[in-house]
Write an enzyme that holds these catalytic residues in place. Sequence first.
Site, PDB file in Angstrom:
ATOM      1  N   PHE A  49       0.801  -1.279   0.096  1.00  0.00           N
ATOM      2  CA  PHE A  49       0.060  -0.084  -0.221  1.00  0.00           C
ATOM      3  C   PHE A  49       0.826   1.207  -0.057  1.00  0.00           C
ATOM      4  CE2 PHE A  49      -2.426  -3.456   1.438  1.00  0.00           C
ATOM      5  CZ  PHE A  49      -4.090  -3.271   0.782  1.00  0.00           C
ATOM      6  N   HIS A  50       1.658   1.228  -0.927  1.00  0.00           N
ATOM      7  CA  HIS A  50       2.743   2.383  -1.034  1.00  0.00           C
ATOM      8  C   HIS A  50       3.438   2.369  -2.318  1.00  0.00           C
ATOM      9  CE1 HIS A  50       5.662  -0.387   1.058  1.00  0.00           C
ATOM     10  NE2 HIS A  50       6.438   0.100  -0.275  1.00  0.00           N
ATOM     11  N   ALA A  51       3.955   3.539  -2.763  1.00  0.00           N
ATOM     12  CA  ALA A  51       4.986   3.526  -3.920  1.00  0.00           C
ATOM     13  C   ALA A  51       6.277   3.945  -3.587  1.00  0.00           C
ATOM     14  CB  ALA A  51       4.291   4.291  -5.030  1.00  0.00           C
TER      15      ALA A  51
END
Length: 136
Positions: A49-51
Amino acid sequence: MTLNKKIKLKQLGDRRGNLVAIESHIDIPFDIKRVYYIYNIPESTPRGFHAHKELHQFLICVSGSCKILMDDGLQKHETILDSGSEGLFMDGMIWHEMHDFTSDCVLLVLCNELYYESDYIRDYNEFLKLTKTIVK
Ligand code: TYD
């Protein structure tokens, strides 16, 4: 931009078992500066749930399996990692979520940079805003 960047790794194993080697700039397109692995993930627990703004990563599921959802702001693609002889290359600015880890899953990740929290984008709306300013 293609999101499914799976790379088949050479199997050097023999009847004594499997062996896979990964060399910088030969098997993967970067210098390895950091390695981390995740395992013992409780059932139905998603991760990610991130970049990352810049980080390049190469993910290998050396045991068990898991699903990786990748999103570049335009397209989404989900793939399953279930083999120690293939890996998934993920460059920067890919929102990713990891799901359905099996209890025996060990996900090994090779990175081209050290850990910097400042490289993370943890807010999906901020990620979408940033992708709109980047010409793909
Ligand atoms: P995070 O990358 O958010 O985990 P995931 O994407 O698997 O859900 O990392 C979890 C925590 O671990 C976070 O506090 C940052 C820390 N961490 C490090 O200190 N060094 C590292 O190399 C990594 C990957 C994470």
